[in-house]
Scaffold this motif. Structure first.
Motif, PDB file in Angstrom:
ATOM      1  N   UNK A  90      43.651  53.211  34.122  1.00  8.68           N
ATOM      2  CA  UNK A  90      44.419  52.022  34.469  1.00  8.68           C
ATOM      3  C   UNK A  90      43.495  51.049  35.193  1.00  8.68           C
ATOM      4  N   UNK A  91      43.570  49.793  34.785  1.00 11.39           N
ATOM      5  CA  UNK A  91      42.792  48.742  35.419  1.00 11.39           C
ATOM      6  C   UNK A  91      43.618  48.166  36.553  1.00 11.39           C
ATOM      7  N   UNK A  92      42.981  47.922  37.695  1.00  9.20           N
ATOM      8  CA  UNK A  92      43.710  47.393  38.834  1.00  9.20           C
ATOM      9  C   UNK A  92      42.956  46.328  39.587  1.00  9.20           C
ATOM     10  N   UNK A  93      43.704  45.340  40.066  1.00  6.04           N
ATOM     11  CA  UNK A  93      43.190  44.262  40.913  1.00  6.04           C
ATOM     12  C   UNK A  93      43.619  44.572  42.344  1.00  6.04           C
ATOM     13  N   UNK A  94      42.650  44.694  43.213  1.00  4.85           N
ATOM     14  CA  UNK A  94      42.887  45.122  44.587  1.00  4.85           C
ATOM     15  C   UNK A  94      43.750  44.114  45.338  1.00  4.85           C
ATOM     16  N   UNK A  95      44.798  44.622  46.015  1.00  4.85           N
ATOM     17  CA  UNK A  95      45.707  43.778  46.788  1.00  4.85           C
ATOM     18  C   UNK A  95      45.511  43.948  48.295  1.00  4.85           C
ATOM     19  N   UNK A  96      44.573  44.788  48.667  1.00  5.69           N
ATOM     20  CA  UNK A  96      44.340  45.062  50.088  1.00  5.69           C
ATOM     21  C   UNK A  96      43.398  44.051  50.718  1.00  5.69           C
ATOM     22  N   UNK A  98      40.418  42.063  51.557  1.00  2.00           N
ATOM     23  CA  UNK A  98      39.225  41.707  50.802  1.00  2.00           C
ATOM     24  C   UNK A  98      37.997  41.853  51.686  1.00  2.00           C
ATOM     25  N   UNK A  99      36.918  42.312  51.094  1.00  4.28           N
ATOM     26  CA  UNK A  99      35.684  42.480  51.855  1.00  4.28           C
ATOM     27  C   UNK A  99      35.695  43.696  52.761  1.00  4.28           C
ATOM     28  N   UNK A 100      36.666  44.583  52.570  1.00  3.18           N
ATOM     29  CA  UNK A 100      36.761  45.768  53.410  1.00  3.18           C
ATOM     30  C   UNK A 100      35.740  46.812  52.955  1.00  3.18           C
ATOM     31  N   UNK A 101      35.517  47.789  53.789  1.00  5.96           N
ATOM     32  CA  UNK A 101      34.613  48.888  53.435  1.00  5.96           C
ATOM     33  C   UNK A 101      35.135  49.616  52.204  1.00  5.96           C
ATOM     34  N   UNK A 102      36.464  49.757  52.079  1.00 15.34           N
ATOM     35  CA  UNK A 102      37.052  50.404  50.916  1.00 15.34           C
ATOM     36  C   UNK A 102      36.683  49.641  49.646  1.00 15.34           C
ATOM     37  N   UNK A 111      34.707  38.123  42.055  1.00 13.60           N
ATOM     38  CA  UNK A 111      34.663  36.750  42.522  1.00 13.60           C
ATOM     39  C   UNK A 111      34.394  36.764  44.009  1.00 13.60           C
ATOM     40  N   UNK A 112      34.646  35.646  44.648  1.00 13.13           N
ATOM     41  CA  UNK A 112      34.371  35.541  46.085  1.00 13.13           C
ATOM     42  C   UNK A 112      35.125  36.601  46.887  1.00 13.13           C
ATOM     43  N   UNK A 113      36.398  36.827  46.539  1.00 14.99           N
ATOM     44  CA  UNK A 113      37.190  37.811  47.271  1.00 14.99           C
ATOM     45  C   UNK A 113      38.031  38.683  46.339  1.00 14.99           C
ATOM     46  N   UNK A 114      37.720  38.685  45.055  1.00 14.20           N
ATOM     47  CA  UNK A 114      38.482  39.473  44.093  1.00 14.20           C
ATOM     48  C   UNK A 114      37.722  40.755  43.758  1.00 14.20           C
TER      49      UNK A 114
END
Length: 144
Positions: A90-96, A98-102, A111-114
């Protein structure tokens, strides 16, 4: 109901027991079905004369359902918006955050924050669909 690519967002129409990707709106007299790889050709429909191969027009009165769908899921406890499943992932776009260690450790920066990633389907949890009924909206504007 069959679907070659489950958990994919966007507009979908159910015609003859199969869920196809589509587009249209409640003002349209017809829905445009878009065939994806692996989709069966819808029986009884003519190709859309204004488009290339793989597009068919269907009357909303002839479909079982027409809806807009958005899917979310969790991987390692983090929230993602689904882009669909292909080959068991499954492909997923992170919703948490942005720029986190995770995000930096597990995901691909798009992208800049994607951030996004592809995950084995058996590793995800809490797959949830939000659905908006487009057929009901169409019927309100086009009473029989």
């Amino acid at each position: 109901m069959a679907d070659a690519r489950p958990y994919r967002p966007g507009q979908h129409v159910e015609y003859q027991g199969y869920a196809y990707r589509c587009f249209g709106d409640s003002r349209s007299p017809m829905i445009t079905i878009c065939l994806d790889e692996g989709d069966p050709v819808p029986e009884g429909l003519e190709p859309d004369p204004g488009r290339s191969d793989g597009f068919y027009l269907v009357d909303p009165r002839d479909v079982t359902a027409w809806y807009s769908s958005r899917w979310t899921f969790r991987w390692k406890g983090e929230l993602f918006s689904s882009g669909g499943v292909r080959d068991g992932e499954i492909n997923g776009y992170y919703q948490g955050t942005k720029g986190s260690a995770f995000a930096d450790a597990y995901l691909t920066r798009m992208g800049a924050i994607e951030y996004e990633g592809d995950f084995p389907l058996e590793e995800v949890t809490d797959i949830t669909e939000e659905r908006f009924d487009l057929l009901a909206s169409w019927k309100e504007k086009h009473p029989e």
